[in-house]
Write a protein that holds these residues in place. Structure first.
Motif, mmCIF file in Angstrom:
data_model
loop_
_atom_site.group_PDB
_atom_site.id
_atom_site.type_symbol
_atom_site.label_atom_id
_atom_site.label_comp_id
_atom_site.label_asym_id
_atom_site.label_seq_id
_atom_site.Cartn_x
_atom_site.Cartn_y
_atom_site.Cartn_z
ATOM 1 N N ALA A 10 -76.888 -104.950 90.521
ATOM 2 C CA ALA A 10 -76.990 -104.298 91.831
ATOM 3 C C ALA A 10 -77.398 -102.851 91.650
ATOM 4 N N VAL A 73 -79.000 -107.257 94.604
ATOM 5 C CA VAL A 73 -78.395 -106.545 95.730
ATOM 6 C C VAL A 73 -78.780 -105.074 95.658
ATOM 7 N N LEU A 107 -80.733 -108.691 98.464
ATOM 8 C CA LEU A 107 -79.956 -108.470 99.674
ATOM 9 C C LEU A 107 -79.770 -106.972 99.879
ATOM 10 N N VAL A 109 -77.526 -104.155 101.607
ATOM 11 C CA VAL A 109 -76.190 -103.977 102.167
ATOM 12 C C VAL A 109 -76.097 -102.572 102.743
ATOM 13 N N ILE A 216 -70.606 -109.929 99.610
ATOM 14 C CA ILE A 216 -71.734 -110.060 98.676
ATOM 15 C C ILE A 216 -71.573 -111.317 97.836
ATOM 16 N N ARG A 219 -73.016 -114.253 99.598
ATOM 17 C CA ARG A 219 -74.292 -113.928 100.227
ATOM 18 C C ARG A 219 -75.172 -115.141 100.447
#
Length: 354
Positions: A10, A73, A107, A109, A216, A219
């Protein structure tokens, strides 16, 4: 696009800040490889929390693209310092995050705020409540979420987690640390911004981070544009948090009084100070109850991560240097699945706060 969704890496933009730092540290504890960007860094380094720092700036697309390579992420928790230049900076930074997420099928966030909402959404706010902000900053937050929704419509994935006013041992700029108490000094007086009898919502940052990381982890099951609200710690009449601070200070041998926040002084200073001008615009959030409905979150997770308020306040005061540190911080508990009342039950739930 990179087709893998299971890469355990991430990028946290804003990892040196309050919410970004908490999320980054929580991710590393959960076994993630975490990267952060830092301006002026001479060489890549890994800190004691396991965050791999890379040289770069969230305003530079090439830096964000490089740091996001191979990430599943991207946490977009970066903001301009204070309230300066929001109109010129926040949307370009988000555009860079969206571009990097598109390239890596990652993703996005976003920590959400209540600034998006105006009178039409109060007093209990669900995820699909209309967003008609009352302030310039709220308008920018609406534009950010609209850009993310458009990204999701193009095939991207987005997670927004909205919570109340942040507080915590390393929370950065927030009302607790810069309004209620004075960092680095024993608590003698607590300045309460709330109007008498008006409830307010608070969010302990380690709990917010735990919630984000739990979502997460799920997800793959979320909608492409997923939004969740946290209840956090609801103060039904604006006195509970201040009384908790007083109780913690008393346990440590001190004594604190509670007085009204000097809004009049903020009003006088608004022509000369941009930060205070923005604070004055946000005053409406302290003049009426504003509460986020967490039922959707509880339905998915079973419970909202929640540290008991006394414990959260004590750790926060320790982190701010207002009381001596006595113990290391622990992970937040997941013991409460409490939901706010439906709007029809609002008057009964408020009880004596009228």
């Amino acid at each position: 696009m990179n087709g893998s969704n299971e890469r355990n890496t991430a990028l946290v933009l804003g990892a040196s800040g309050g919410i970004g730092g908490e999320v980054a540290r929580r991710l590393t504890r959960e076994g993630w490889r975490v990267r952060g960007l830092k301006r002026g860094l001479a060489a890549e380094t890994v800190d004691a929390d396991g965050i791999a720092w890379m040289a770069g700036d969230a305003l530079e697309r090439a830096d964000v693209m490089r740091a996001a390579q191979g990430c599943a992420v991207i946490v977009h928790a970066v903001n301009p310092p204070g309230y300066r230049d929001w109109g010129q900076l926040v949307l370009p930074m988000l555009d860079n995050t969206i571009a990097a997420a598109t390239a890596n099928n990652a993703l996005v966030v976003l920590p959400g705020t209540v600034y998006n909402y105006g009178q039409g959404a109060f007093p209990v706010i669900a995820e699909d409540a209309p967003q008609h902000p009352a302030t310039r900053k709220g308008g920018l937050r609406v534009q950010m979420e609209a850009a993310l929704e458009a990204h999701a419509a193009r095939g991207g994935r987005v997670l927004i987690v909205r919570a109340g006013d942040f507080f915590g041992p390393r929370a950065g700029n927030n009302w607790f640390a810069q309004g209620l108490v004075k960092p680095g000094k024993p608590v003698g007086r607590i300045a309460n911004p709330s109007a008498p009898g008006v409830g307010h919502q608070w969010a302990y940052l380690p709990d917010v981070a735990a919630t984000m990381v739990a979502l997460i982890g799920r997800r793959a099951a979320l909608e492409p544009f997923a939004r969740f609200h946290m209840e956090g710690h609801w103060d039904p009449d604006g006195t509970v948090l201040c009384d908790t601070i007083r109780r913690v200070v008393a346990r440590r041998g001190g004594a604190a009084s509670v007085g009204a926040f000097p809004w009049w002084l903020v009003r006088l200073a608004t022509p000369f100070n941009e930060t205070l001008r923005e604070l004055w615009e946000m005053r409406y959030l302290w003049r009426q109850p504003v509460r986020l409905d967490n039922r959707r979150l509880v339905d998915l997770l079973g419970a909202e991560p929640r540290t008991p308020l006394d414990q959260a306040v004590e750790r926060t005061l320790e982190g701010l240097g207002c009381v001596p540190a006595t113990r290391p911080a622990a992970a937040p508990s997941r013991t409460s699945g409490t939901r706010p009342p439906a709007p029809a039950d609002w008057d009964r739930a408020r009880g004596s706060s009228r």
